[in-house]
Design an enzyme around this catalytic site. Structure first.
Site, PDB file in Angstrom:
ATOM      1  N   LYS A  88       0.761  -1.100   0.076  1.00  0.00           N
ATOM      2  CA  LYS A  88      -0.271  -0.836  -0.141  1.00  0.00           C
ATOM      3  C   LYS A  88       1.349   1.505  -0.081  1.00  0.00           C
ATOM      4  O   LYS A  88       0.736   2.418  -0.677  1.00  0.00           O
ATOM      5  CB  LYS A  88      -0.822  -0.098   1.410  1.00  0.00           C
ATOM      6  CG  LYS A  88      -1.811  -0.857   0.977  1.00  0.00           C
ATOM      7  CD  LYS A  88      -2.769  -1.132   2.146  1.00  0.00           C
ATOM      8  CE  LYS A  88      -3.831  -2.092   2.484  1.00  0.00           C
ATOM      9  NZ  LYS A  88      -3.619  -4.013   1.747  1.00  0.00           N
TER      10      LYS A  88
HETATM   11  C1  LIG Z   1      -4.331  -4.461   1.452  1.00  0.00           C
HETATM   12  C2  LIG Z   1      -3.470  -5.811   1.297  1.00  0.00           C
HETATM   13  C3  LIG Z   1      -3.741  -6.707   0.507  1.00  0.00           C
HETATM   14  C4  LIG Z   1      -5.714  -6.518  -0.085  1.00  0.00           C
HETATM   15  O1  LIG Z   1      -5.469  -5.617  -1.380  1.00  0.00           O
HETATM   16  P1  LIG Z   1      -6.848  -5.210  -2.218  1.00  0.00           P
HETATM   17  O2  LIG Z   1      -6.297  -4.492  -2.416  1.00  0.00           O
HETATM   18  O3  LIG Z   1      -7.585  -4.584  -0.861  1.00  0.00           O
HETATM   19  O4  LIG Z   1      -7.175  -5.770  -2.521  1.00  0.00           O
HETATM   20  C5  LIG Z   1      -3.155  -7.881   0.548  1.00  0.00           C
HETATM   21  N1  LIG Z   1      -2.298  -7.911   0.833  1.00  0.00           N
HETATM   22  C6  LIG Z   1      -1.478  -7.445   1.601  1.00  0.00           C
HETATM   23  C7  LIG Z   1      -0.422  -7.670   2.551  1.00  0.00           C
HETATM   24  C8  LIG Z   1      -2.381  -6.042   1.972  1.00  0.00           C
HETATM   25  O5  LIG Z   1      -1.486  -5.490   2.756  1.00  0.00           O
END
Ligand SMILES: *Cc1c(COP(=O)(O)O)cnc(C)c1O
Length: 436
Positions: A88
């Site tokens: 993210k």
């Molecule tokens: C947020 C997250 C996901 C999921 O991603 P989305 O965009 O919500 O589908 C998967 N793995 C990790 C480590 C995350 O932080």
């Protein structure tokens, strides 16, 4: 800056700019990002955008920003080299700088509110801490995020950062945030802004690494197709992959890798999109039932906003959406899916470590599990590695009997004082707190 559209729906661009992938040959990550993003941001001078992109990725601890690791199980695209060690950061480091840039221009302020199942919150906080004109309030489910994730949020001492441990699940937190944003009056009066992946700018920022990692593979020379395996929760990441495909990237299948919370897997397998209780798993950032960003894809699947709206009403009223055979085969042109329970996650972590001495985190393991489940060709498959294994050290220890090496930014958290507010699962409480 808006987050959600005023009718309660999500925003999409009117069209997708096309990218000639030949032009990306040999470019570094920042330059690929500039090519991908400028098509969506023609209201900003390209030089300014370039400066913001450079600034955003300067904090990453790998010089290539997104390293690609080749293993016998496929290529892992390590998206976790930012300040909070999850993917993210790639979007939220940029978003923080975009917000600051635009707010300075407008002399405005922004009251950011977001819900997190773990990684969004810390990454959003890292993206906007100390930035001028921005205040951030993050809601997370009390007791349902990992210790490292909680410390990453609660140890930040900047005055513009507020963290709330809510008595409820991630979906409860998300519902509170959605309710606040759906009240257009309240949202306007209090200058609410979003950082959840309902914010289009985040999706846009994530498109870039699909292009960049593709270009690193031998197959890029001939323009052949590859698969991307995406550990999925809210469908933001995999939707960015779908947009990359629409922008011209030769993607064969986008694989939606889920954990035991498998609503998206059930959708792809048999058209059953019905919500169930959220169960806690080894991969908490994917412990989600309603995937907000699916709505964006459904707009394309249905081909018009009226049918989409009817489906969203059906979901709200009945807890499920039913799909015809026709729609389902259309969906399967672009998507495949898999599901891994906690024992499959541990088994996969062990298998990859045994074959390649490479440690993956439990979210990434859901992705690696699908390469085997779906018999994908490892040479033409990129698995998005969404978090650093040390972020979920207890699972790694359980699976391998060794500790994942902690990067400096995680090690230092242990000694810092924490600051957070316990909050009830009530919209009213947050209406009061967020009123300016
Ligand atoms: C947020 C997250 C996901 C999921 O991603 P989305 O965009 O919500 O589908 C998967 N793995 C990790 C480590 C995350 O932080």
């Amino acid at each position: 800056m808006t987050g959600m559209a005023e009718d309660g729906g999500l925003l999409l661009p009117a069209s997708y700019p096309q990218i000639d992938i030949k032009k990306l040959t040999g470019l570094g990550y920042e330059d690929v990002a500039l090519e991908v993003l400028r098509g969506y941001m023609d209201d900003m001078p390209a030089g300014d955008l370039q400066t913001l992109i450079r600034k955003s990725y300067a904090s990453f601890d790998d010089k290539s920003i997104i390293p690609l690791i080749r293993t016998r199980a496929g290529y892992f695209a390590e998206l976790f080299h930012g300040p909070t060690y999850a993917f993210k950061d790639v979007a939220l480091q940029l978003l923080g700088n975009l917000f600051e840039y635009i707010l300075a221009e407008r002399r405005g302020m922004l009251n950011i509110v977001g819900a997190t199942s773990g990684d969004t919150g810390s990454a959003a906080i890292a993206g906007v801490r100390g930035k001028k004109g921005v205040s951030i309030s993050i809601l997370y489910p009390d007791g349902r995020v990992s210790a490292v994730q909680e410390r990453q949020m609660a140890t930040v001492s900047d005055d513009n950062v507020h963290t709330y441990a809510v008595a409820g699940t991630f979906d409860d937190c998300q519902n509170i945030v959605k309710a606040l944003f759906a009240d257009v009056e309240f949202k306007r009066a209090n200058q609410l802004g979003a950082v959840n992946s309902i914010n289009w700018a985040r999706i846009a920022a994530q498109i870039a690494y699909y292009f960049y990692t593709y270009m690193q593979l031998p197959v890029a020379i001939s323009g052949g197709k590859i698969n991307f395996v995406v550990p999925t929760g809210n469908f933001g990441n995999v939707f960015a992959g779908y947009v990359a495909k629409r922008m011209g990237l030769p993607i064969d299948k986008l694989v939606i890798a889920t954990n035991k919370n498998d609503i998206l897997h059930r959708l792809v397998q048999n058209g059953d999109y019905s919500t169930d209780d959220v169960v806690p798993t080894h991969s908490p950032s994917m412990d989600i039932q309603v995937s907000s960003n699916l709505e964006r894809y459904l707009f394309h699947l249905y081909g018009n906003a009226d049918r989409l709206k009817a489906a969203m009403v059906e979901l709200k009223d009945t807890g499920s959406i039913t799909f015809s055979k026709e729609l389902l085969s259309k969906l399967r042109v672009d998507f495949e899916s898999s599901s891994a329970d906690d024992s499959a996650i541990e088994e996969t972590i062990r298998r990859i470590y045994a074959s390649d001495k490479y440690i993956i985190d439990p979210h990434t393991a859901c992705g690696a599990a699908s390469v085997a489940q779906l018999h994908l060709d490892p040479e033409n498959t990129i698995i998005l590695a969404t978090a650093h294994p040390a972020k979920f050290g207890s699972v790694i220890e359980k699976a391998l009997n060794i500790m994942a090496t902690e990067p400096a930014g995680i090690k230092q958290l242990a000694g810092l004082p924490t600051r957070r507010t316990k909050a009830p699962n009530e919209v009213g409480y947050f209406r009061k707190i967020l009123s300016i």
